[in-house]
Write a protein that holds these residues in place. Structure first.
Motif, short mmCIF file in Angstrom:
data_model
loop_
_atom_site.label_atom_id
_atom_site.label_comp_id
_atom_site.label_asym_id
_atom_site.label_seq_id
_atom_site.Cartn_x
_atom_site.Cartn_y
_atom_site.Cartn_z
N LEU A 107 31.52 -8.52 -9.50
CA LEU A 107 31.94 -7.22 -8.98
C LEU A 107 31.04 -6.10 -9.52
O LEU A 107 30.82 -6.00 -10.73
N SER A 112 27.55 -2.39 -13.13
CA SER A 112 28.60 -2.74 -14.09
C SER A 112 28.08 -2.81 -15.53
O SER A 112 26.97 -3.29 -15.78
N ARG A 138 30.18 -10.65 -4.49
CA ARG A 138 30.36 -10.10 -5.84
C ARG A 138 31.81 -10.31 -6.26
O ARG A 138 32.68 -9.46 -6.03
N ASN A 139 32.03 -11.47 -6.86
CA ASN A 139 33.40 -11.87 -7.21
C ASN A 139 33.94 -11.10 -8.40
O ASN A 139 33.29 -10.99 -9.43
N GLY A 140 35.16 -10.60 -8.24
CA GLY A 140 35.88 -10.02 -9.36
C GLY A 140 36.47 -11.13 -10.23
O GLY A 140 36.05 -12.30 -10.16
N TYR A 176 38.82 -16.71 -3.78
CA TYR A 176 37.36 -16.52 -3.76
C TYR A 176 36.67 -17.69 -3.03
O TYR A 176 35.68 -17.50 -2.33
N GLU A 196 32.08 -6.74 -2.16
CA GLU A 196 32.72 -6.52 -3.47
C GLU A 196 34.12 -7.13 -3.35
O GLU A 196 35.00 -6.57 -2.67
N SER A 198 37.72 -8.60 -4.67
CA SER A 198 38.70 -8.46 -5.76
C SER A 198 40.09 -8.58 -5.17
O SER A 198 40.26 -8.58 -3.94
N THR A 263 38.86 -3.16 -3.34
CA THR A 263 38.12 -2.77 -2.13
C THR A 263 38.79 -3.29 -0.87
O THR A 263 38.48 -2.81 0.23
#
Ligand SMILES: NC(=O)c1ccc[n+]([C@@H]2O[C@H](COP(=O)([O-])OP(=O)(O)OC[C@H]3O[C@@H](n4cnc5c(N)ncnc54)[C@H](OP(=O)(O)O)[C@@H]3O)[C@@H](O)[C@H]2O)c1
Length: 285
Positions: A107, A112, A138-140, A176, A196, A198, A263
Protein backbone atom coordinates in the motif's frame (compact mmCIF):
# COMPACT_ATOMS: atom_id res chain seq x y z
CA UNK A 1 -4.20 -17.32 -21.92
CA UNK A 2 -1.53 -18.97 -19.80
CA UNK A 3 -0.56 -17.77 -16.35
CA UNK A 4 2.59 -18.46 -14.32
CA UNK A 5 2.60 -17.78 -10.58
CA UNK A 6 5.57 -17.47 -8.25
CA UNK A 7 5.26 -18.26 -4.56
CA UNK A 8 2.57 -20.86 -5.25
CA UNK A 9 4.06 -22.92 -2.41
CA UNK A 10 3.13 -20.04 -0.11
CA UNK A 11 -0.22 -19.01 1.25
CA UNK A 12 -1.21 -16.19 -1.10
CA UNK A 13 0.03 -17.86 -4.29
CA UNK A 14 -1.79 -21.07 -3.40
CA UNK A 15 -5.04 -19.16 -2.83
CA UNK A 16 -4.68 -17.45 -6.22
CA UNK A 17 -4.26 -20.81 -7.97
CA UNK A 18 -7.35 -22.17 -6.17
CA UNK A 19 -9.33 -19.04 -7.08
CA UNK A 20 -8.39 -19.35 -10.75
CA UNK A 21 -9.41 -23.01 -10.81
CA UNK A 22 -12.74 -22.31 -9.09
CA UNK A 23 -13.30 -19.48 -11.58
CA UNK A 24 -12.95 -21.93 -14.45
CA UNK A 25 -9.49 -21.22 -15.85
CA UNK A 26 -8.35 -24.56 -17.28
CA UNK A 27 -5.72 -26.18 -15.05
CA UNK A 28 -3.35 -26.68 -17.98
CA UNK A 29 -3.20 -22.91 -18.48
CA UNK A 30 -1.80 -22.39 -14.99
CA UNK A 31 1.83 -22.94 -14.02
CA UNK A 32 2.36 -22.93 -10.26
CA UNK A 33 5.97 -22.41 -9.24
CA UNK A 34 8.06 -22.48 -6.10
CA UNK A 35 11.42 -23.55 -4.77
CA UNK A 36 10.18 -26.98 -3.77
CA UNK A 37 7.83 -28.53 -6.31
CA UNK A 38 7.01 -31.38 -3.91
CA UNK A 39 4.78 -28.81 -2.14
CA UNK A 40 2.86 -28.45 -5.42
CA UNK A 41 2.26 -32.17 -6.00
CA UNK A 42 -1.45 -32.00 -5.22
CA UNK A 43 -1.91 -29.21 -7.77
CA UNK A 44 0.04 -31.22 -10.30
CA UNK A 45 -2.33 -34.15 -9.68
CA UNK A 46 -5.20 -31.80 -10.55
CA UNK A 47 -3.66 -30.94 -13.92
CA UNK A 48 -1.88 -27.71 -12.99
CA UNK A 49 1.60 -27.42 -14.49
CA UNK A 50 4.27 -27.03 -11.85
CA UNK A 51 7.86 -25.89 -12.13
CA UNK A 52 10.78 -25.09 -9.86
CA UNK A 53 11.48 -21.37 -9.79
CA UNK A 54 13.98 -19.97 -7.31
CA UNK A 55 14.46 -16.20 -7.28
CA UNK A 56 18.16 -16.85 -6.63
CA UNK A 57 18.45 -19.00 -9.77
CA UNK A 58 17.70 -16.97 -12.93
CA UNK A 59 17.84 -20.01 -15.22
CA UNK A 60 15.09 -21.71 -13.20
CA UNK A 61 12.93 -18.59 -13.51
CA UNK A 62 13.42 -18.28 -17.25
CA UNK A 63 12.59 -21.96 -17.82
CA UNK A 64 9.51 -21.77 -15.59
CA UNK A 65 8.17 -18.60 -17.22
CA UNK A 66 8.67 -19.68 -20.85
CA UNK A 67 5.39 -19.93 -22.77
CA UNK A 68 3.36 -17.90 -20.26
CA UNK A 69 1.40 -14.84 -21.36
CA UNK A 70 1.21 -13.33 -17.90
CA UNK A 71 3.28 -13.61 -14.72
CA UNK A 72 2.01 -13.10 -11.19
CA UNK A 73 5.14 -12.15 -9.27
CA UNK A 74 4.18 -12.76 -5.64
CA UNK A 75 6.76 -10.79 -3.69
CA UNK A 76 9.39 -12.94 -2.01
CA UNK A 77 9.24 -13.51 1.73
CA UNK A 78 13.01 -13.04 2.08
CA UNK A 79 13.03 -9.46 3.34
CA UNK A 80 16.35 -7.74 2.58
CA UNK A 81 17.06 -9.86 -0.50
CA UNK A 82 13.97 -8.95 -2.44
CA UNK A 83 15.19 -6.27 -4.84
CA UNK A 84 17.77 -8.55 -6.47
CA UNK A 85 15.38 -11.50 -6.38
CA UNK A 86 12.58 -9.55 -8.01
CA UNK A 87 14.98 -8.08 -10.58
CA UNK A 88 15.90 -11.65 -11.51
CA UNK A 89 12.22 -12.45 -11.97
CA UNK A 90 11.51 -9.39 -14.13
CA UNK A 91 14.56 -10.05 -16.32
CA UNK A 92 13.54 -13.69 -16.68
CA UNK A 93 10.04 -12.62 -17.69
CA UNK A 94 11.50 -10.38 -20.39
CA UNK A 95 13.82 -13.17 -21.62
CA UNK A 96 11.00 -15.70 -21.63
CA UNK A 97 8.71 -13.44 -23.65
CA UNK A 98 6.07 -12.90 -20.94
CA UNK A 99 3.88 -9.99 -22.02
CA UNK A 100 2.36 -8.80 -18.74
CA UNK A 101 3.61 -8.83 -15.17
CA UNK A 102 1.39 -8.50 -12.12
CA UNK A 103 3.25 -7.70 -8.90
CA UNK A 104 2.10 -7.81 -5.26
CA UNK A 105 3.49 -4.58 -3.86
CA UNK A 106 2.59 -2.69 -0.70
CA UNK A 107 0.00 0.00 0.00
CA UNK A 108 1.34 3.44 -0.96
CA UNK A 109 4.65 1.89 -2.07
CA UNK A 110 6.21 5.04 -3.46
CA UNK A 111 5.50 7.35 -0.50
CA UNK A 112 5.13 5.00 2.46
CA UNK A 113 7.49 5.26 5.45
CA UNK A 114 6.78 1.60 6.28
CA UNK A 115 9.99 -0.39 6.76
CA UNK A 116 8.85 -2.80 4.06
CA UNK A 117 8.16 -0.15 1.43
CA UNK A 118 11.64 0.53 -0.06
CA UNK A 119 12.01 -2.98 -1.52
CA UNK A 120 8.56 -2.76 -3.11
CA UNK A 121 9.23 0.74 -4.45
CA UNK A 122 12.51 -0.44 -5.98
CA UNK A 123 10.78 -3.46 -7.52
CA UNK A 124 8.07 -1.27 -9.01
CA UNK A 125 10.79 0.88 -10.58
CA UNK A 126 12.42 -2.22 -12.10
CA UNK A 127 9.08 -3.30 -13.55
CA UNK A 128 8.34 0.15 -14.96
CA UNK A 129 11.83 0.34 -16.48
CA UNK A 130 11.33 -3.05 -18.14
CA UNK A 131 8.60 -1.63 -20.35
CA UNK A 132 6.48 -4.75 -19.82
CA UNK A 133 2.74 -4.28 -19.48
CA UNK A 134 2.14 -4.40 -15.76
CA UNK A 135 -0.41 -4.31 -12.99
CA UNK A 136 0.73 -3.23 -9.54
CA UNK A 137 -1.33 -4.68 -6.71
CA UNK A 138 -0.33 -2.53 -3.75
CA UNK A 139 -1.57 -4.84 -1.03
CA UNK A 140 -2.39 -3.48 2.39
CA UNK A 141 -2.13 -5.51 5.58
CA UNK A 142 -3.42 -9.06 5.94
CA UNK A 143 -5.75 -9.53 8.93
CA UNK A 144 -3.96 -12.87 9.33
CA UNK A 145 -0.80 -10.98 10.35
CA UNK A 146 -2.26 -10.83 13.88
CA UNK A 147 -2.40 -14.60 14.31
CA UNK A 148 0.52 -14.72 16.73
CA UNK A 149 -0.85 -11.85 18.84
CA UNK A 150 -4.22 -13.61 18.82
CA UNK A 151 -2.64 -16.73 20.29
CA UNK A 152 -0.77 -14.63 22.85
CA UNK A 153 -4.01 -12.89 23.77
CA UNK A 154 -5.64 -16.26 24.30
CA UNK A 155 -2.87 -17.15 26.78
CA UNK A 156 -2.38 -13.80 28.49
CA UNK A 157 -5.57 -11.78 27.95
CA UNK A 158 -3.51 -8.86 26.67
CA UNK A 159 -2.60 -7.34 23.32
CA UNK A 160 0.63 -5.33 23.26
CA UNK A 161 1.24 -2.60 20.68
CA UNK A 162 3.24 0.56 20.09
CA UNK A 163 0.97 1.56 17.21
CA UNK A 164 -0.87 4.11 19.37
CA UNK A 165 -3.96 5.50 17.68
CA UNK A 166 -2.88 4.21 14.26
CA UNK A 167 -5.57 2.54 12.20
CA UNK A 168 -5.23 -0.51 9.95
CA UNK A 169 -7.47 -1.16 6.96
CA UNK A 170 -6.69 -4.86 6.83
CA UNK A 171 -8.36 -7.44 4.62
CA UNK A 172 -8.04 -11.19 4.50
CA UNK A 173 -5.44 -13.05 2.46
CA UNK A 174 -8.25 -14.65 0.40
CA UNK A 175 -9.51 -11.12 -0.41
CA UNK A 176 -6.10 -10.12 -1.83
CA UNK A 177 -5.85 -13.46 -3.66
CA UNK A 178 -9.26 -12.88 -5.23
CA UNK A 179 -8.08 -9.49 -6.46
CA UNK A 180 -4.98 -11.01 -8.06
CA UNK A 181 -7.09 -13.73 -9.66
CA UNK A 182 -9.53 -11.12 -11.02
CA UNK A 183 -6.64 -9.34 -12.72
CA UNK A 184 -5.17 -12.58 -14.09
CA UNK A 185 -8.54 -13.59 -15.55
CA UNK A 186 -8.84 -10.36 -17.53
CA UNK A 187 -5.37 -8.84 -17.80
CA UNK A 188 -6.17 -6.48 -20.67
CA UNK A 189 -8.71 -4.68 -18.47
CA UNK A 190 -5.97 -3.99 -15.92
CA UNK A 191 -3.04 -3.13 -18.21
CA UNK A 192 -0.66 -0.63 -16.60
CA UNK A 193 -3.02 -0.13 -13.65
CA UNK A 194 -1.89 0.58 -10.10
CA UNK A 195 -4.30 -0.50 -7.38
CA UNK A 196 -4.14 0.56 -3.74
CA UNK A 197 -5.77 -2.45 -2.09
CA UNK A 198 -7.02 -2.45 1.49
CA UNK A 199 -9.94 -3.44 3.64
CA UNK A 200 -13.18 -1.48 3.68
CA UNK A 201 -12.79 -0.55 7.37
CA UNK A 202 -9.82 1.02 9.14
CA UNK A 203 -9.87 -0.23 12.72
CA UNK A 204 -7.98 0.95 15.82
CA UNK A 205 -6.06 -1.35 18.16
CA UNK A 206 -8.86 -0.95 20.73
CA UNK A 207 -11.12 -2.40 18.06
CA UNK A 208 -8.58 -5.14 17.31
CA UNK A 209 -8.55 -6.10 21.01
CA UNK A 210 -12.36 -6.17 21.02
CA UNK A 211 -12.41 -8.31 17.86
CA UNK A 212 -9.89 -10.71 19.45
CA UNK A 213 -12.05 -10.87 22.57
CA UNK A 214 -15.07 -11.74 20.44
CA UNK A 215 -13.16 -14.39 18.48
CA UNK A 216 -11.62 -15.93 21.61
CA UNK A 217 -14.62 -15.60 23.90
CA UNK A 218 -12.46 -14.00 26.62
CA UNK A 219 -11.50 -10.51 27.70
CA UNK A 220 -8.52 -8.97 25.90
CA UNK A 221 -6.99 -5.78 27.32
CA UNK A 222 -4.93 -3.49 25.12
CA UNK A 223 -1.54 -2.37 26.42
CA UNK A 224 -0.19 0.59 24.46
CA UNK A 225 3.54 1.16 25.05
CA UNK A 226 6.26 3.38 23.59
CA UNK A 227 8.47 1.96 20.83
CA UNK A 228 11.37 1.72 23.33
CA UNK A 229 9.24 -0.20 25.83
CA UNK A 230 7.91 -2.42 23.05
CA UNK A 231 11.42 -3.31 21.87
CA UNK A 232 12.48 -4.08 25.44
CA UNK A 233 9.51 -6.40 25.95
CA UNK A 234 10.21 -8.22 22.69
CA UNK A 235 13.94 -8.68 23.33
CA UNK A 236 13.12 -9.69 26.92
CA UNK A 237 10.89 -12.40 25.46
CA UNK A 238 13.84 -13.75 23.50
CA UNK A 239 13.55 -11.98 20.13
CA UNK A 240 16.88 -10.90 18.62
CA UNK A 241 17.41 -7.14 18.41
CA UNK A 242 17.06 -6.92 14.62
CA UNK A 243 13.73 -8.73 14.59
CA UNK A 244 12.43 -6.74 17.56
CA UNK A 245 13.35 -3.49 15.84
CA UNK A 246 11.65 -4.69 12.66
CA UNK A 247 8.43 -5.54 14.52
CA UNK A 248 8.45 -2.20 16.34
CA UNK A 249 9.15 -0.49 13.01
CA UNK A 250 5.96 -2.01 11.60
CA UNK A 251 4.01 -0.57 14.54
CA UNK A 252 5.67 2.80 13.95
CA UNK A 253 4.49 2.77 10.34
CA UNK A 254 1.05 1.76 11.56
CA UNK A 255 1.02 4.61 14.11
CA UNK A 256 1.92 6.99 11.28
CA UNK A 257 -1.12 5.81 9.32
CA UNK A 258 0.70 3.97 6.55
CA UNK A 259 -1.74 1.04 6.63
CA UNK A 260 -4.93 3.01 7.17
CA UNK A 261 -6.17 4.15 3.79
CA UNK A 262 -9.55 2.81 2.70
CA UNK A 263 -9.65 3.26 -1.04
CA UNK A 264 -12.43 0.77 -1.79
CA UNK A 265 -10.32 -0.54 -4.69
CA UNK A 266 -10.08 -4.05 -3.23
CA UNK A 267 -13.83 -4.52 -2.80
CA UNK A 268 -14.38 -3.03 -6.27
CA UNK A 269 -11.92 -5.51 -7.83
CA UNK A 270 -13.40 -8.54 -6.07
CA UNK A 271 -17.02 -7.45 -6.45
CA UNK A 272 -17.90 -7.83 -2.76
CA UNK A 273 -17.08 -6.23 0.58
CA UNK A 274 -13.76 -7.22 2.13
CA UNK A 275 -13.82 -9.80 4.91
CA UNK A 276 -14.48 -8.27 8.35
CA UNK A 277 -11.57 -8.46 10.81
CA UNK A 278 -13.44 -10.53 13.38
CA UNK A 279 -14.41 -13.07 10.73
CA UNK A 280 -10.78 -13.69 9.81
CA UNK A 281 -9.66 -13.80 13.46
CA UNK A 282 -12.33 -16.41 14.17
CA UNK A 283 -10.81 -18.68 11.51
CA UNK A 284 -7.42 -18.41 13.28
CA UNK A 285 -8.55 -19.35 16.80
N1 LIG B 1 0.48 -7.56 2.92
C1 LIG B 1 0.82 -8.24 4.00
O1 LIG B 1 0.27 -8.07 5.09
C2 LIG B 1 1.87 -9.30 3.89
C3 LIG B 1 2.13 -10.15 4.96
C4 LIG B 1 3.10 -11.13 4.82
C5 LIG B 1 3.79 -11.23 3.63
N2 LIG B 1 3.52 -10.39 2.61
C6 LIG B 1 4.22 -10.46 1.31
O2 LIG B 1 3.35 -11.16 0.42
C7 LIG B 1 4.01 -12.35 -0.03
C8 LIG B 1 2.98 -13.47 -0.09
O3 LIG B 1 2.44 -13.66 1.19
P1 LIG B 1 2.23 -15.11 1.77
O4 LIG B 1 1.37 -14.96 2.93
O5 LIG B 1 1.87 -16.05 0.68
O6 LIG B 1 3.72 -15.49 2.24
P2 LIG B 1 4.33 -16.95 2.42
O7 LIG B 1 3.25 -17.93 2.74
O8 LIG B 1 5.47 -16.81 3.37
O9 LIG B 1 4.88 -17.32 0.97
C9 LIG B 1 6.05 -16.75 0.49
C10 LIG B 1 6.38 -17.43 -0.83
O10 LIG B 1 7.61 -16.85 -1.31
C11 LIG B 1 8.41 -17.94 -1.76
N3 LIG B 1 9.82 -17.64 -1.78
C12 LIG B 1 10.59 -17.18 -0.77
N4 LIG B 1 11.87 -17.10 -1.17
C13 LIG B 1 11.90 -17.53 -2.45
C14 LIG B 1 12.93 -17.71 -3.41
N5 LIG B 1 14.21 -17.45 -3.13
N6 LIG B 1 12.59 -18.16 -4.64
C15 LIG B 1 11.31 -18.45 -4.95
N7 LIG B 1 10.28 -18.33 -4.09
C16 LIG B 1 10.59 -17.88 -2.85
C17 LIG B 1 8.12 -19.02 -0.75
O11 LIG B 1 8.59 -20.26 -1.22
P3 LIG B 1 8.96 -21.47 -0.20
O12 LIG B 1 7.68 -22.25 -0.05
O13 LIG B 1 10.02 -22.20 -0.92
O14 LIG B 1 9.42 -20.85 1.09
C18 LIG B 1 6.62 -18.93 -0.69
O15 LIG B 1 6.01 -19.59 -1.77
C19 LIG B 1 5.14 -12.60 0.96
O16 LIG B 1 6.16 -13.33 0.35
C20 LIG B 1 5.53 -11.20 1.34
O17 LIG B 1 6.37 -10.62 0.36
C21 LIG B 1 2.56 -9.44 2.71
Amino acid sequence: MSVVITGATGQLGRLVVEDLLVGGLPADQITATGRDTAKLADLSARGVSTARADFEDPASLKAAFRGADILLLVSSSEVGKRVDQHRNAVEAAEDAGVGHIVYTSVLGATESSLVLAPEHKATEEIILASGLTHTLLRNGWYSENYEQQLHQARETGTLLTSAGAGRVASASRPDYAAAAAAVLRDPAAHADAVYELSGDTAWTFDELAAAMAQALGREVALTNVTPEEHEAVLTGAGLDEGTARFVVGLDTGTREGELSSTTGELSRLIGRPTTPLVETLTTLV
